[in-house]
Design a protein around this motif. Sequence first.
Motif, PDB file in Angstrom:
ATOM      1  N   UNK A 106       7.917 -14.217  -4.094  1.00 50.27           N
ATOM      2  CA  UNK A 106       8.492 -14.515  -2.774  1.00 50.27           C
ATOM      3  C   UNK A 106       7.427 -15.072  -1.827  1.00 50.27           C
ATOM      4  N   UNK A 107       6.224 -14.526  -1.885  1.00 50.28           N
ATOM      5  CA  UNK A 107       5.148 -15.017  -1.018  1.00 50.28           C
ATOM      6  C   UNK A 107       4.767 -16.443  -1.375  1.00 50.28           C
ATOM      7  N   UNK A 108       4.655 -16.751  -2.659  1.00 46.62           N
ATOM      8  CA  UNK A 108       4.321 -18.113  -3.080  1.00 46.62           C
ATOM      9  C   UNK A 108       5.427 -19.092  -2.693  1.00 46.62           C
ATOM     10  N   UNK A 109       6.677 -18.671  -2.810  1.00 53.54           N
ATOM     11  CA  UNK A 109       7.790 -19.544  -2.441  1.00 53.54           C
ATOM     12  C   UNK A 109       7.765 -19.846  -0.944  1.00 53.54           C
ATOM     13  N   UNK A 110       7.467 -18.844  -0.130  1.00 53.11           N
ATOM     14  CA  UNK A 110       7.401 -19.076   1.309  1.00 53.11           C
ATOM     15  C   UNK A 110       6.202 -19.938   1.686  1.00 53.11           C
ATOM     16  N   UNK A 111       5.057 -19.720   1.015  1.00 47.09           N
ATOM     17  CA  UNK A 111       3.891 -20.547   1.301  1.00 47.09           C
ATOM     18  C   UNK A 111       4.156 -22.008   0.969  1.00 47.09           C
ATOM     19  N   UNK A 165      13.611 -17.979  13.738  1.00 45.22           N
ATOM     20  CA  UNK A 165      12.244 -17.811  13.260  1.00 45.22           C
ATOM     21  C   UNK A 165      12.262 -16.950  12.001  1.00 45.22           C
ATOM     22  N   UNK A 166      11.739 -17.476  10.931  1.00 44.73           N
ATOM     23  CA  UNK A 166      11.691 -16.732   9.670  1.00 44.73           C
ATOM     24  C   UNK A 166      10.502 -15.775   9.676  1.00 44.73           C
ATOM     25  N   UNK A 167      10.706 -14.621   9.094  1.00 44.02           N
ATOM     26  CA  UNK A 167       9.651 -13.619   9.028  1.00 44.02           C
ATOM     27  C   UNK A 167       8.605 -14.020   7.992  1.00 44.02           C
ATOM     28  N   UNK A 168       7.356 -13.958   8.393  1.00 42.21           N
ATOM     29  CA  UNK A 168       6.264 -14.341   7.508  1.00 42.21           C
ATOM     30  C   UNK A 168       5.977 -13.188   6.544  1.00 42.21           C
ATOM     31  N   UNK A 169       5.990 -13.486   5.266  1.00 37.66           N
ATOM     32  CA  UNK A 169       5.730 -12.481   4.241  1.00 37.66           C
ATOM     33  C   UNK A 169       4.226 -12.381   4.012  1.00 37.66           C
ATOM     34  N   UNK A 170       3.717 -11.161   4.056  1.00 37.03           N
ATOM     35  CA  UNK A 170       2.304 -10.946   3.795  1.00 37.03           C
ATOM     36  C   UNK A 170       2.026 -10.988   2.293  1.00 37.03           C
ATOM     37  N   UNK A 171       0.839 -11.430   1.958  1.00 31.68           N
ATOM     38  CA  UNK A 171       0.463 -11.483   0.557  1.00 31.68           C
ATOM     39  C   UNK A 171       0.353 -10.067   0.004  1.00 31.68           C
TER      40      UNK A 171
END
Length: 292
Positions: free
Chosen positions: A94-99, A162-168
Amino acid sequence: NHSHDTQKLVLMPRHSKNNTASAVFTSFERNRLQSGTQKARLGHDSLKPFDACSLSLEPVQNPVADAQGNIYSKQAIYEYLITQKELYKVNLKDWKRQQEALKNEEKGKKEEEFQKKVANFDKRESSITSDFRTSAPAAKNHSLTTNTLNSYWVPSLAPAGVTEVIKKPSKVMQSPFGHPIKLKDLVPISLTPIPGFEEDDPGRCKTGRYMCPVCKKTLNNVTGVFCIKSSGQVYCSSCMDKIILPDMICPQTNTKFTKEDLLELKPEGSSFACRKQDDLVATVYTPVARIG
């Protein structure tokens, strides 16, 4: 005058002392209302027995201990760590997809800014060669069309969410108590059973299942318990201080060990108030009732 006032206080009517005549709650009424900070002392039934797994709360099977001295069943802690690893893989995807989406969005913004600069440059170049009379109304009409209101009640004109930023996600696995834990750091421990304890109900955690192999004292939450990591043997604190530590030799395996091999097994607690290290008070915070 003082005696006269005292006599008046004594002869006050009963209704003036009634709780309904005062805006202040008594302690009894406040407890019945259950508002504000509520505290309750934990009893013996609320504490985990010494020989219970910290995850399943069932009697330990193939017990292991972590670096903080918490006891687990081997199967339970293995399943927990496997679940944590699978959750890490999902969160990492999920983090890689958001990045990747954020990079594409940033790239799109830069491309849009570049197109705006090109359009402004073409507009300035065309305004120089064209007639001022024909360009002025066009610029005025253009300003009217571009100045639009951001009407939030119109779906097409609503501001973007605003989308929530996922932490690594971290690669370090966390124990149920919030400490870093690794599979290689788990220490297999050997508990000496009390003769005849197998006759008890295996589905219940009863006190008095295991004992110290030296003094035959029952191991529970009150007695201090130490484990020698090199041998896995478990002893009570009194035997460890008086018999084992002076020679630094494990009585069961007859092998030497160092102070780095000592691990104090963490007890759940006891119902004795004299044990100051035990937090036996449960606190619940609720809104305070106010009378206006």
